[in-house]
Scaffold this motif. Sequence first.
Motif, short mmCIF file in Angstrom:
data_model
loop_
_atom_site.label_atom_id
_atom_site.label_comp_id
_atom_site.label_asym_id
_atom_site.label_seq_id
_atom_site.Cartn_x
_atom_site.Cartn_y
_atom_site.Cartn_z
N VAL A 20 0.84 -1.20 0.00
CA VAL A 20 0.00 0.00 0.00
C VAL A 20 0.87 1.24 0.00
O VAL A 20 1.87 1.32 0.72
CB VAL A 20 -0.94 0.03 1.23
CG1 VAL A 20 -1.79 1.28 1.24
CG2 VAL A 20 -1.81 -1.22 1.26
N THR A 27 -6.05 5.46 2.67
CA THR A 27 -5.54 4.10 2.86
C THR A 27 -5.84 3.49 4.22
O THR A 27 -6.02 2.28 4.32
CB THR A 27 -4.01 4.05 2.65
OG1 THR A 27 -3.37 4.93 3.60
CG2 THR A 27 -3.64 4.48 1.24
N ALA A 52 -3.70 6.76 -4.05
CA ALA A 52 -3.25 5.58 -3.31
C ALA A 52 -3.17 4.40 -4.27
O ALA A 52 -3.90 4.33 -5.27
CB ALA A 52 -4.22 5.26 -2.18
N SER A 115 -12.35 4.12 0.72
CA SER A 115 -11.50 3.06 1.25
C SER A 115 -12.25 1.72 1.29
O SER A 115 -11.71 0.68 0.91
CB SER A 115 -11.04 3.43 2.67
OG SER A 115 -9.66 3.29 2.83
#
Length: 615
Positions: A20, A27, A52, A115
């Motif tokens: 990640v 995130t 991200a 997310s």
Amino acid sequence: MGGPTVLGAHRPLEEVDVRVSGPAALTAPAVAHLRSLGADVPETPAARTGPARFTATGGGLGEVTAYTAWADVLPEADANDEATVQAATGMMHVHGRRDGAPRGLAVDYAATCASVLTVQGLLAALLGRARGGGEATDFATGADRAALLTISQYAAAANAPEAEAVTPAPGGPPFTAACGTRFELEALEPAPWARFWRTLGAPEEAIRAGWPAFQFRYATACAPLPEELHGTARAVPWARIREAAASSGAVVCALHTLAGRAAEAAPDAAPWTLATFPEAGTPPRTAGALSPSALSTGPLSAGPLSAGALPLSGLTVLEAGRRVQAPLAAHLLGLLGADVVRIEPPGGDPLRGMPPCAAGVSARWLALNRGKRAVEVDIKSPVGQAELRELAAGADVFLHNWAPGKAEQFGLGAGHLAPVNPRLVYAYTSGWAGRLPDAPMGTDFMVQARTAVGEAAQPADEPPAPSLMTLIDVLGGLVGAEAVLAGLLLRERSGRGVRVESSLLGAAETLTAPAVRRAAAGQDPRRPAGFRRPLATADGWLAPADDSSRTAHAASARLRELPSDQAVAALREQGGSATAVTTDLGALPQDPRLRGALTRDSHGSLVVPSPWRFA
């Protein structure tokens, strides 16, 4: 066969590594959920800006990459952080309807939803790979796509040819008792509402006039109640208000604090549970038509995915949902390719006719249920219960959000359906998941009150107040779809059916986790005064990015004299970042920033873009 066994070490993302990178706002919630699902996610320094990236490998599932940006539909200049995304998509407008002016949510709602959508996309893509999909799968999502999804019901209503059943205007709960206790009230029917206020001595005319606005607050994000009702509450002590609720059938809940939540909750707890059935079973039979007999006959399950198919293509979801949470979860599964069959009562879902309508169908209902098939079943009768069990025999997922205990009362609990279909993913989207013994009714605004969302969502210079935008119903639907996808991947890897349960409580905990952690560390859990408060311009409102807020407020007197487009340009010339605030959802389709991303369905109702773009 008994109930499902508790899931031990076997989790859907075991042996899967996820690398990640990107800003923490986009995130952190995803990382917490991925780890709870068994993925190995190394710690990496968070970037301050930029998109991200999530790359999942291992577990025999190949590689999947997700790209999550602030802006995937909007221009990057207009959507580069939480504040600007909320402003450009209309979220600030919806949240601010109670106050009569746009207001930013002090929680990172768009980023949190993005997310969760990222995790959904990863689970779906890995499931597609497990089912024989392509060699590599990439997809993209964005906080702007997430935000448009969250306001889709409001946007559809604003763009319908009919008017609202009640005229939206500023105002609404929470109420304040004589002792200063701020509280939320819930009454799903007019009789408990009337009994509650009569017990407290409110004027009859105010009671009658207040009910329509109160009833439709879920739809309009505002409730212009007669001032006499607020005055009645302010004249009565909290103990008397609780007694009135108990005797009337209404429900009240004092607004809880983030400090109190820090003392009772684990901020990183998973928002769902997964449990495998004790025995493996053969794949379900593929659904074909709307009748129970047709749905439960046919060849064994769908087999490998064809090239270019969506990850859930060939899978059947039975949805017995009401209101927002379960229908939205099923809607997302449908967008991923599943065939969603909606279980409706005899005569059909009464919410199909909820105004405003497009071509005779509720615009709000279409936002949650577009593209689903439907079958009418009287689940309260033995015949209807047998029909639903027959339907479940040919399905991959059974999803509902009935009141606690109703499924077992109907003979439709996980323990009843596991013998019928040992590979079923049985999904329950609940209010509280049985985790809070003193919990009030499990509806959006009550959950916001009990979990301190009302404190987290407002900056420090505004009194705590749950948002009248249905934050938790919508996020609860996203979390519910995430749980189903985790269950489907676990089923694919284990060969067993899975029981999953998600909850509005889990959604609220996901949203408030950063604020609760600040409270647990002894820090001020609330955002500072004026946080994400738009600035007035000559013809509207301007929202600076969070890191440009100080510059914008210093120039607020000059910006007030300029039209919004010139004010935005002036702030950008100073090195700041800002965008104009959308204050008319009816004008969204013509907003040049959206570049034609909004479309219309066959009823003429507004459609927001899918949350994902699959390669």
